[in-house]
Design an enzyme around this catalytic site. Structure first.
Site, PDB file in Angstrom:
ATOM      1  N   HIS A  84      -5.429   3.322   1.322  1.00  0.00           N
ATOM      2  CA  HIS A  84      -6.967   3.462   1.443  1.00  0.00           C
ATOM      3  C   HIS A  84      -7.498   2.459   2.689  1.00  0.00           C
ATOM      4  O   HIS A  84      -7.835   1.478   2.325  1.00  0.00           O
ATOM      5  CB  HIS A  84      -7.698   3.176   0.179  1.00  0.00           C
ATOM      6  CG  HIS A  84      -8.981   3.492   0.275  1.00  0.00           C
ATOM      7  ND1 HIS A  84      -9.759   5.093   0.164  1.00  0.00           N
ATOM      8  CD2 HIS A  84     -10.371   2.747   0.571  1.00  0.00           C
ATOM      9  CE1 HIS A  84     -10.838   4.818   0.222  1.00  0.00           C
ATOM     10  NE2 HIS A  84     -11.305   3.544   0.462  1.00  0.00           N
ATOM     11  N   ASP A  93     -15.623  13.438   0.777  1.00  0.00           N
ATOM     12  CA  ASP A  93     -16.404  12.505   1.417  1.00  0.00           C
ATOM     13  C   ASP A  93     -16.230  12.096   2.826  1.00  0.00           C
ATOM     14  O   ASP A  93     -14.969  12.698   3.339  1.00  0.00           O
ATOM     15  CB  ASP A  93     -16.478  11.150   0.391  1.00  0.00           C
ATOM     16  CG  ASP A  93     -15.226  10.759   0.356  1.00  0.00           C
ATOM     17  OD1 ASP A  93     -14.316  10.984   0.906  1.00  0.00           O
ATOM     18  OD2 ASP A  93     -14.881   9.984  -0.548  1.00  0.00           O
ATOM     19  N   ASP A  95      -8.130  14.882  -1.020  1.00  0.00           N
ATOM     20  CA  ASP A  95      -8.594  13.524  -1.032  1.00  0.00           C
ATOM     21  C   ASP A  95      -7.491  12.443  -1.206  1.00  0.00           C
ATOM     22  O   ASP A  95      -6.452  12.795  -1.827  1.00  0.00           O
ATOM     23  CB  ASP A  95      -9.547  13.037  -2.242  1.00  0.00           C
ATOM     24  CG  ASP A  95     -10.648  11.926  -1.998  1.00  0.00           C
ATOM     25  OD1 ASP A  95     -10.474  11.289  -0.794  1.00  0.00           O
ATOM     26  OD2 ASP A  95     -11.417  11.595  -2.565  1.00  0.00           O
ATOM     27  N   LYS A 148     -20.900  11.769   0.522  1.00  0.00           N
ATOM     28  CA  LYS A 148     -20.884  11.210  -0.877  1.00  0.00           C
ATOM     29  C   LYS A 148     -21.994   9.969  -1.137  1.00  0.00           C
ATOM     30  O   LYS A 148     -21.716   9.002  -0.230  1.00  0.00           O
ATOM     31  CB  LYS A 148     -19.569  10.695  -1.305  1.00  0.00           C
ATOM     32  CG  LYS A 148     -19.530  10.031  -2.542  1.00  0.00           C
ATOM     33  CD  LYS A 148     -17.988  10.077  -3.089  1.00  0.00           C
ATOM     34  CE  LYS A 148     -17.211   8.776  -2.699  1.00  0.00           C
ATOM     35  NZ  LYS A 148     -15.713   8.685  -3.142  1.00  0.00           N
TER      36      LYS A 148
HETATM   37  C1  R5P Z   1     -12.732   6.510  -2.158  1.00  0.00           C
HETATM   38  O1  R5P Z   1     -13.357   6.264  -1.231  1.00  0.00           O
HETATM   39  C2  R5P Z   1     -11.720   7.568  -2.171  1.00  0.00           C
HETATM   40  O2  R5P Z   1     -11.285   8.100  -1.089  1.00  0.00           O
HETATM   41  C3  R5P Z   1     -11.720   8.354  -3.297  1.00  0.00           C
HETATM   42  O3  R5P Z   1     -12.552   9.250  -3.083  1.00  0.00           O
HETATM   43  C4  R5P Z   1     -12.004   7.657  -4.716  1.00  0.00           C
HETATM   44  O4  R5P Z   1     -11.282   6.608  -4.995  1.00  0.00           O
HETATM   45  C5  R5P Z   1     -11.880   8.542  -6.012  1.00  0.00           C
HETATM   46  O5  R5P Z   1     -12.425   7.779  -7.203  1.00  0.00           O
HETATM   47  P1  R5P Z   1     -12.737   8.519  -8.126  1.00  0.00           P
HETATM   48  O6  R5P Z   1     -11.726   9.529  -8.806  1.00  0.00           O
HETATM   49  O7  R5P Z   1     -13.031   7.468  -9.386  1.00  0.00           O
HETATM   50  O8  R5P Z   1     -14.157   9.131  -8.140  1.00  0.00           O
END
Ligand code: R5P
Length: 293
Positions: free
Chosen positions: A126, A167, A217, A190
């Site tokens: 990330h 997002d 994602d 998002k």
């Molecule tokens: C955050 O920016 C990541 O790219 C994911 O969208 C995020 O970590 C997802 O987390 P969750 O499943 O808790 O919404």
């Protein structure tokens, strides 16, 4: 070359050893009666390159500590080089002080690894506010991407599809995958209110009605991000919804949440071992490690 693991990512470790024709020797890891880590190498590592294959899930904290202890022990035993293959690298999302006094965990994690391993190989880590891994790692650090493997999976298993990024951060995956297989792509905007509450809205509309929507994602953690995106796709008339995550953490009932939000199928890479694993990243890591032989 010796391939070892501290307990996570055993299948990848075994697969890599087989492909690389290297020795596979998992560590013995347990704890002393008081909880202190006990760790033992089960093969001679002196003069060899030792590859520790260990995703930082499950149990990110103990995984990190196991890796540090293993790497330091390998060096102490005379290893020529210690490479950490962490298909999932934890702590990367805390890349700034969001509130006064907070720990920037990614920096601390990187400091520990810089001190103990000679090279890091990870997958789709990330990187949001950092420009690259060089911002926090002083050791050679390679961030591979599973985009081509995901694109291949989508092409093979889903027809009449469009790709949806939940997002802007996910656009780097969604856009590449859609480009590879020549299908439409869009991304949602998002707004994150907390680690457990997000809202999304469609900013660049494309036709979704009657389409098989594939939401992609990097991380599925609590599932809120994908669930919101799935509900949006459903409202817009999606025929089916598949969620693909590189790293499936699935905490706090994420799977149930995704099902309730209308996700028909959940697929992840085996960066983190989970029953939803459908995409094997071993070939990607093999290509990178081959250069070390
Ligand atoms: C955050 O920016 C990541 O790219 C994911 O969208 C995020 O970590 C997802 O987390 P969750 O499943 O808790 O919404």
């Amino acid at each position: 070359m010796i391939i070892t693991s501290c307990g996570n990512s055993l299948d990848i470790a075994k697969g890599l050893a087989k492909k690389l024709k290297a020795v596979y020797s998992p560590l013995t890891i347990s704890s002393f009666p008081d909880g202190d880590i006990y760790l033992k190498f089960n093969t001679e590592v002196k003069g060899h390159t030792v590859v520790i294959v260990q995703s930082f899930q499950p149990f990110s904290n103990i995984s990190l500590l196991d890796v540090i202890f293993a790497a330091e022990t390998a060096k102490d035993l005379g290893a020529k080089k210690v490479i950490l293959v962490a298909p999932y690298l934890a702590y990367m999302r805390q890349d700034k002080r969001f509130n006064p006094g907070e720990c920037i965990s990614s920096r601390v994690m990187a400091k520990l690894l810089n001190n103990s391993v000679d090279k890091l190989i990870t997958i789709d880590t990330h990187i949001h506010r950092y420009k690259s891994l060089k911002d926090i790692f002083t050791i050679p650090a390679k961030n591979l991407t599973s985009n081509a493997l995901i694109a291949h999976y989508v092409q093979k298993h889903i027809k009449d599809e469009i790709i949806l990024g939940p997002d802007w951060e996910s656009y780097q995956w969604a856009e590449h995958i859609a480009h590879d297989i020549h299908v439409g792509v869009t991304v949602l905007e998002k707004i994150r209110f907390s680690s457990r509450k997000v809202k999304v809205k469609l900013v660049k509309p494309i036709p979704i009605k009657g389409k098989n929507v594939v939401i992609v994602d990097d991380i599925i953690s609590t599932g809120h991000t994908i669930a919101e995106a799935a509900m949006q796709a459903k409202r817009m008339g999606a025929k089916s919804i598949t969620a693909i995550g590189v790293h499936g953490l699935f905490v706090e009932g994420a799977i149930d949440k995704l099902r309730k939000a209308g996700v028909h199928k959940i697929v992840t890479t085996n960066c983190i071992e989970h029953p939803t694993n459908g995409i094997d990243v071993t070939p990607l890591l093999y290509e990178e490690l081959r250069k070390e032989k």
